[in-house]
Design a protein around this motif. Structure first.
Motif, PDB file in Angstrom:
ATOM      1  N   GLU A 264       1.071  -1.424  -0.451  1.00  0.00           N
ATOM      2  CA  GLU A 264      -0.012  -0.579  -0.072  1.00  0.00           C
ATOM      3  C   GLU A 264       0.660   1.474  -0.279  1.00  0.00           C
ATOM      4  OE1 GLU A 264      -2.856  -0.310   3.210  1.00  0.00           O
ATOM      5  OE2 GLU A 264      -3.675  -2.331   2.293  1.00  0.00           O
ATOM      6  N   LYS A 265       1.629   1.438   1.006  1.00  0.00           N
ATOM      7  CA  LYS A 265       2.601   2.367   0.592  1.00  0.00           C
ATOM      8  C   LYS A 265       3.408   2.741  -0.387  1.00  0.00           C
ATOM      9  CE  LYS A 265       5.735   4.341   4.011  1.00  0.00           C
ATOM     10  NZ  LYS A 265       6.451   4.343   5.074  1.00  0.00           N
ATOM     11  N   ILE A 266       4.006   1.392  -0.909  1.00  0.00           N
ATOM     12  CA  ILE A 266       4.847   1.908  -2.504  1.00  0.00           C
ATOM     13  C   ILE A 266       3.751   1.938  -3.690  1.00  0.00           C
ATOM     14  CG2 ILE A 266       5.308   0.064  -4.448  1.00  0.00           C
ATOM     15  CD1 ILE A 266       6.577  -1.870  -2.185  1.00  0.00           C
ATOM     16  N   THR A 267       2.481   1.859  -2.832  1.00  0.00           N
ATOM     17  CA  THR A 267       1.368   2.046  -4.474  1.00  0.00           C
ATOM     18  C   THR A 267       1.186   3.460  -4.642  1.00  0.00           C
ATOM     19  OG1 THR A 267      -0.871   1.522  -3.085  1.00  0.00           O
ATOM     20  CG2 THR A 267       0.186  -0.494  -4.208  1.00  0.00           C
ATOM     21  N   LYS A 268       1.355   4.515  -3.152  1.00  0.00           N
ATOM     22  CA  LYS A 268       0.421   6.008  -2.902  1.00  0.00           C
ATOM     23  C   LYS A 268       2.140   6.223  -3.148  1.00  0.00           C
ATOM     24  CE  LYS A 268      -2.098   4.956   1.593  1.00  0.00           C
ATOM     25  NZ  LYS A 268      -2.499   4.992   3.146  1.00  0.00           N
ATOM     26  N   ASN A 269       3.437   6.094  -3.387  1.00  0.00           N
ATOM     27  CA  ASN A 269       4.714   6.833  -4.072  1.00  0.00           C
ATOM     28  C   ASN A 269       5.192   6.913  -5.637  1.00  0.00           C
ATOM     29  OD1 ASN A 269       6.189   8.429  -1.556  1.00  0.00           O
ATOM     30  ND2 ASN A 269       4.618   5.988  -0.438  1.00  0.00           N
ATOM     31  N   ILE A 270       3.695   5.765  -6.290  1.00  0.00           N
ATOM     32  CA  ILE A 270       4.398   6.117  -7.687  1.00  0.00           C
ATOM     33  C   ILE A 270       3.976   7.035  -8.376  1.00  0.00           C
ATOM     34  CG2 ILE A 270       2.886   5.059  -9.609  1.00  0.00           C
ATOM     35  CD1 ILE A 270       1.877   2.004  -7.957  1.00  0.00           C
ATOM     36  N   PRO A 271       4.886   7.655  -9.553  1.00  0.00           N
ATOM     37  CA  PRO A 271       4.670   8.762  -9.592  1.00  0.00           C
ATOM     38  C   PRO A 271       4.433   8.647 -11.011  1.00  0.00           C
ATOM     39  CG  PRO A 271       7.400   7.497 -10.241  1.00  0.00           C
ATOM     40  CD  PRO A 271       6.411   6.478  -8.962  1.00  0.00           C
ATOM     41  N   ALA A 272       4.343   9.909 -11.404  1.00  0.00           N
ATOM     42  CA  ALA A 272       3.566  10.058 -12.651  1.00  0.00           C
ATOM     43  C   ALA A 272       4.207   9.395 -13.611  1.00  0.00           C
ATOM     44  CB  ALA A 272       3.174  11.608 -12.833  1.00  0.00           C
ATOM     45  N   ASN A 273       3.119   8.809 -14.615  1.00  0.00           N
ATOM     46  CA  ASN A 273       4.112   8.258 -15.642  1.00  0.00           C
ATOM     47  C   ASN A 273       2.473   8.071 -16.311  1.00  0.00           C
ATOM     48  OD1 ASN A 273       2.942   5.309 -15.456  1.00  0.00           O
ATOM     49  ND2 ASN A 273       3.010   5.685 -13.478  1.00  0.00           N
ATOM     50  N   GLU A 274       3.223   7.161 -18.206  1.00  0.00           N
ATOM     51  CA  GLU A 274       2.789   7.301 -19.004  1.00  0.00           C
ATOM     52  C   GLU A 274       2.117   5.874 -19.563  1.00  0.00           C
ATOM     53  OE1 GLU A 274       3.971   8.608 -22.939  1.00  0.00           O
ATOM     54  OE2 GLU A 274       5.973   7.236 -22.497  1.00  0.00           O
ATOM     55  N   CYS A 275       2.961   5.601 -18.525  1.00  0.00           N
ATOM     56  CA  CYS A 275       1.960   4.198 -18.548  1.00  0.00           C
ATOM     57  C   CYS A 275       1.058   2.927 -18.589  1.00  0.00           C
ATOM     58  CB  CYS A 275       3.821   3.010 -19.290  1.00  0.00           C
ATOM     59  SG  CYS A 275       4.677   2.080 -17.189  1.00  0.00           S
ATOM     60  N   ILE A 276       1.253   3.216 -16.934  1.00  0.00           N
ATOM     61  CA  ILE A 276       0.076   2.671 -16.262  1.00  0.00           C
ATOM     62  C   ILE A 276      -1.529   3.103 -15.904  1.00  0.00           C
ATOM     63  CG2 ILE A 276      -0.048   2.055 -13.322  1.00  0.00           C
ATOM     64  CD1 ILE A 276       2.458   1.742 -12.977  1.00  0.00           C
ATOM     65  N   GLU A 277      -2.005   2.270 -16.248  1.00  0.00           N
ATOM     66  CA  GLU A 277      -4.131   2.752 -15.684  1.00  0.00           C
ATOM     67  C   GLU A 277      -4.041   2.663 -14.909  1.00  0.00           C
ATOM     68  OE1 GLU A 277      -7.535   3.689 -16.654  1.00  0.00           O
ATOM     69  OE2 GLU A 277      -5.910   2.988 -18.132  1.00  0.00           O
ATOM     70  N   LYS A 278      -3.721   1.417 -14.120  1.00  0.00           N
ATOM     71  CA  LYS A 278      -4.396   1.120 -12.520  1.00  0.00           C
ATOM     72  C   LYS A 278      -3.277   0.463 -12.019  1.00  0.00           C
ATOM     73  CE  LYS A 278      -8.041  -1.819 -13.340  1.00  0.00           C
ATOM     74  NZ  LYS A 278      -9.334  -2.040 -12.917  1.00  0.00           N
ATOM     75  N   VAL A 279      -3.110   0.217 -10.127  1.00  0.00           N
ATOM     76  CA  VAL A 279      -2.297  -1.022  -9.657  1.00  0.00           C
ATOM     77  C   VAL A 279      -3.676  -1.740  -8.402  1.00  0.00           C
ATOM     78  CG1 VAL A 279      -0.156   0.533 -10.235  1.00  0.00           C
ATOM     79  CG2 VAL A 279      -1.394   1.189  -7.944  1.00  0.00           C
ATOM     80  N   GLU A 280      -3.697  -2.946  -8.584  1.00  0.00           N
ATOM     81  CA  GLU A 280      -4.477  -3.501  -7.438  1.00  0.00           C
ATOM     82  C   GLU A 280      -3.519  -4.137  -6.433  1.00  0.00           C
ATOM     83  OE1 GLU A 280      -7.988  -4.244 -10.025  1.00  0.00           O
ATOM     84  OE2 GLU A 280      -7.201  -5.214  -9.796  1.00  0.00           O
ATOM     85  N   ILE A 281      -3.889  -4.120  -5.102  1.00  0.00           N
ATOM     86  CA  ILE A 281      -3.053  -5.100  -3.734  1.00  0.00           C
ATOM     87  C   ILE A 281      -3.148  -6.384  -3.769  1.00  0.00           C
ATOM     88  CG2 ILE A 281      -2.047  -5.666  -2.206  1.00  0.00           C
ATOM     89  CD1 ILE A 281      -2.188  -1.942  -1.611  1.00  0.00           C
ATOM     90  N   ALA A 282      -3.213  -7.919  -4.377  1.00  0.00           N
ATOM     91  CA  ALA A 282      -4.161  -9.211  -4.178  1.00  0.00           C
ATOM     92  C   ALA A 282      -2.931 -10.071  -3.542  1.00  0.00           C
ATOM     93  CB  ALA A 282      -3.790  -9.628  -5.800  1.00  0.00           C
ATOM     94  N   GLY A 283      -3.672 -10.293  -2.602  1.00  0.00           N
ATOM     95  CA  GLY A 283      -3.522 -11.730  -1.563  1.00  0.00           C
ATOM     96  C   GLY A 283      -2.587 -10.469  -0.693  1.00  0.00           C
ATOM     97  N   PRO A 284      -1.989 -11.427  -0.470  1.00  0.00           N
ATOM     98  CA  PRO A 284      -0.003 -10.758   0.700  1.00  0.00           C
ATOM     99  C   PRO A 284       0.420  -9.331   0.475  1.00  0.00           C
ATOM    100  CG  PRO A 284       1.189 -12.587  -0.091  1.00  0.00           C
ATOM    101  CD  PRO A 284      -0.564 -12.939  -1.550  1.00  0.00           C
ATOM    102  N   GLY A 285       0.510  -9.302  -0.681  1.00  0.00           N
ATOM    103  CA  GLY A 285       1.151  -7.880  -0.772  1.00  0.00           C
ATOM    104  C   GLY A 285       1.213  -7.933  -2.448  1.00  0.00           C
ATOM    105  N   PHE A 286       1.290  -8.828  -3.453  1.00  0.00           N
ATOM    106  CA  PHE A 286       1.046  -8.368  -4.521  1.00  0.00           C
ATOM    107  C   PHE A 286       0.535  -7.289  -4.783  1.00  0.00           C
ATOM    108  CE2 PHE A 286       1.122 -13.068  -4.154  1.00  0.00           C
ATOM    109  CZ  PHE A 286       2.206 -13.675  -4.000  1.00  0.00           C
TER     110      PHE A 286
END
Length: 651
Positions: A130-152
């Motif tokens: 969760e902490k990593i996803t909050k710090n994802i910088p602005a970029n042109e390739c990622i639409e969205k991220v989801e956290i699954a299972g224990p931390g994928f």
């Protein structure tokens, strides 16, 4: 004014350093003769600006390695989330199932372990994710991220990003992925022995080495392809002595040595059974090594006969090599022995001069008791020449696994004496297993002899033609097309059967398996490729129309099979990057097979050309889908080229 210009140069230099990751800048030209300081600065500024422009142009055309892009993005996110962590794990891989997105970042679990060990902090992987996803910088390739299972962290790519990359591929062609500073790569492969025929054992080194060279060349490296022929040594004494007896006028009349293998066997039999002949053979070696002109001429004649035979095979398999046999290094061997002596590494054992290398139980013999040199000496001389004279940044020896200990000892000796630092220069043994027959034993003829390579290639041609005739291709192809299909299938299948196996393992040679047009074989891929190329042709869409569409049409990726194929096409750069690192070419074969099967799924579910069911007339051409066909074929063609396989337009 100077301060302003110098500041601009600093900015430009910083920009160039940043862009060096994406390509190579040639050495800057000399500024001698430009006396005026202002002129020098202007000249330099102009040079930097031009270089920057070239780099930007090259980078813009390169295929983007999506995995590397995501690693940069997640690397930045992890550093922002955990600035105190040194070298945190960075794991980004393509997802195996669509429900888990397109890629996955699996770093959270590793960071959990590090925090527990180094800081005694117990944090759940999910919290870290969760902490990593909050710090994802602005970029042109990622639409969205989801956290699954224990931390994928499941990553979904933006469709417009993938569509844009596919359009770039279609407009610019398959451009190599950015690999950083241009380096020199020296590849030692094939390396048969003079006066002996190439046999099936040479097949793997020749095919694997050629493919590695093609990959590094495509990636923008400066590649030196070396054939380390066995063209020097005591065996030439018996060959020259036999030549003198059989063709006494060899100096004036070129001897008609048709079968060099038989000639070698005759001389070996005499050497083993005739004492007088054996003595004369040793004298011939001494005279050859002292550069007696008559004996050099005899040696050259024998080498020339072998070269012509080797070249027939290289022509069949489309192999390019520079000959640099053991004889090339002969004059350097005396200095090699002296260098090891001067640095105190030499011990004398029963008249031999030997060198012990830490970590290796068997020493290198660099001089025999009779003053002669050995393979160890010539291999050390070759290593030094490639490092110090050729200035190789990467040295690759494509040699069978049986030579592993010997080569590792030679490499370690070169490191010990200070010729290279493994942190700076990469010296690698690309080892490979043996070729087995279908009985799982070493591949031999029925009489127990080693299989001659030329016989194997001729058998391949015959079997390929039989297969094509079984499929009644001779009734639809012209004689010229049939011949092209025959050579493409025969040599393509032999190469692919080798390259599609992990080179570290032994592999079973089977014409029946390699010519099967089902499964992961060249026959299947070549056929799939010709079918893909035919789709646009049958819809009367030519190359010019495709090129125009590529620059104007937006690739719609709404159907799940379109999306799957688009992503698969764009994985090509990351596949190549992996092989540049581990030198395992079967990864490329696996990828091409996956691409072909993914294309088949797409083609079965998505109409590229829609026809009237009654009349068979074309009623609609879905151009964006034809462009996906073209992108698939373009990537497959480049993959074939790296593997040394020549596809044909009609099969």
């Amino acid at each position: 004014q100077f301060a302003f210009q110098e500041n601009e140069i600093k900015l430009l230099t910083a920009e160039i350093e940043r862009l060096k990751n994406f390509g190579c800048l040639g050495a800057s030209p000399s500024l001698e003769g430009l006396r005026d300081e202002n002129a020098k600065l202007k000249y330099r500024l102009n040079f930097l600006q031009k270089s920057l422009q070239e780099e930007r142009s090259k980078t813009a055309k390169s295929m983007i390695n999506i995995n590397s892009c995501l690693q940069e993005i997640f690397g930045a996110a992890i550093r922002a989330a955990y600035p105190d962590l040194e070298n945190p794990p960075l794991v980004v891989t393509p997802s195996q199932q669509p429900k888990f997105g397109d890629y996955q970042c699996n770093s959270a679990m590793g960071i959990t372990q590090i925090l527990l060990k180094t800081k005694e902090q117990k944090v759940s992987p999910r919290e870290i994710a969760e902490k990593i996803t909050k710090n994802i910088p602005a970029n042109e390739c990622i639409e969205k991220v989801e956290i699954a299972g224990p931390g994928f962290i499941n990553v979904h790519l933006r469709k417009d990003f993938v569509s844009k990359q596919l359009s770039s591929l279609l407009v610019n062609g398959v451009q190599p992925p950015a690999v950083g500073k241009r380096k020199k790569v020296v590849v030692d492969f094939s390396s048969p022995n003079i006066a002996k025929e190439m046999h099936v054992g040479h097949l793997r080194s020749t095919i694997i080495g050629e493919s590695m060279c093609r990959l590094f060349e495509f990636a923008g490296y400066d590649v030196l392809r070396l054939n380390h022929l066995g063209d020097w040594g005591t065996q030439f004494g018996m060959l020259i002595a036999h030549l003198q007896d059989k063709f006494p006028d060899y100096l004036t009349v070129s001897p008609p040595i048709g079968d060099l293998q038989a000639f070698y066997k005759e001389s070996k039999r005499r050497f083993d059974t005739e004492e007088e002949f054996k003595k004369r053979a040793y004298q011939c070696v001494v005279l050859l090594q002292s550069k007696n002109p008559d004996f050099i001429k005899a040696w050259e004649l024998i080498c020339d006969v072998s070269r012509k035979e080797f070249q027939k095979i290289y022509n069949c398999l489309d192999i390019t090599l520079i000959e640099r046999g053991e004889s090339f290094y002969h004059e350097m061997m005396k200095d090699i022995v002296k260098e090891f002596e001067d640095k105190g590494f030499v011990q004398v054992d029963d008249g031999r001069k030997i060198v012990f290398v830490p970590g290796f139980p068997v020493p290198l013999t660099i001089m025999k008791s009779d003053g002669g040199y050995t393979y160890d000496t010539s291999d050390l001389a070759a290593l030094k020449h490639r490092l110090c004279e050729e200035k190789g940044d990467i040295l690759i020896y494509v040699v069978d696994s049986g030579q592993s200990v010997h080569l590792q000892t030679v490499f370690a000796a070169g490191q010990m004496i200070g010729w290279y630092d493994p942190k700076v220069t990469r010296v690698a043994h690309a080892a490979f297993g043996v070729v087995l027959g279908e009985d799982k034993k070493k591949f031999k003829t029925r009489s127990g002899d080693t299989v001659r390579l030329i016989d194997l290639l001729e058998e391949g041609l015959k079997r390929a033609m039989d297969k094509l005739k079984d499929k009644e291709r001779d009734k639809v192809l012209s004689a010229e097309e049939l011949k092209a299909a025959q050579t493409s299938v025969a040599f393509g299948c032999i190469k692919y059967a080798d390259l599609s196996h992990n080179r570290l393992n032994d592999y079973v040679f089977s014409f029946d398996k390699m010519l099967d047009d089902r499964g992961n074989t060249a026959a299947y891929l070549l056929y799939a490729f010709t079918r893909i190329r035919a789709i646009a042709r049958l819809a009367s869409i030519d190359e010019q129309m495709l090129r125009k569409a590529a620059s104007e049409e937006v690739l719609i990726l709404d159907h799940e099979k379109e999306w799957k194929l688009g992503k698969c096409i764009l994985r090509f750069p990351e596949i190549l990057q992996k092989i540049l690192e581990d030198l395992l070419l079967h990864t490329l074969c696996d990828y091409l097979y996956e691409l072909a099967t993914t294309f088949t799924e797409f083609y079965d579910n998505c109409y590229c050309v829609e026809k009237d069911r009654q009349s068979g007339q074309i009623v609609k051409v879905n151009m964006w889908r034809l462009l996906l066909c073209e992108a698939t074929a373009t990537v497959m063609a480049k993959g074939f080229d790296i593997l040394g396989i020549k596809p044909v337009q009609r099969m």
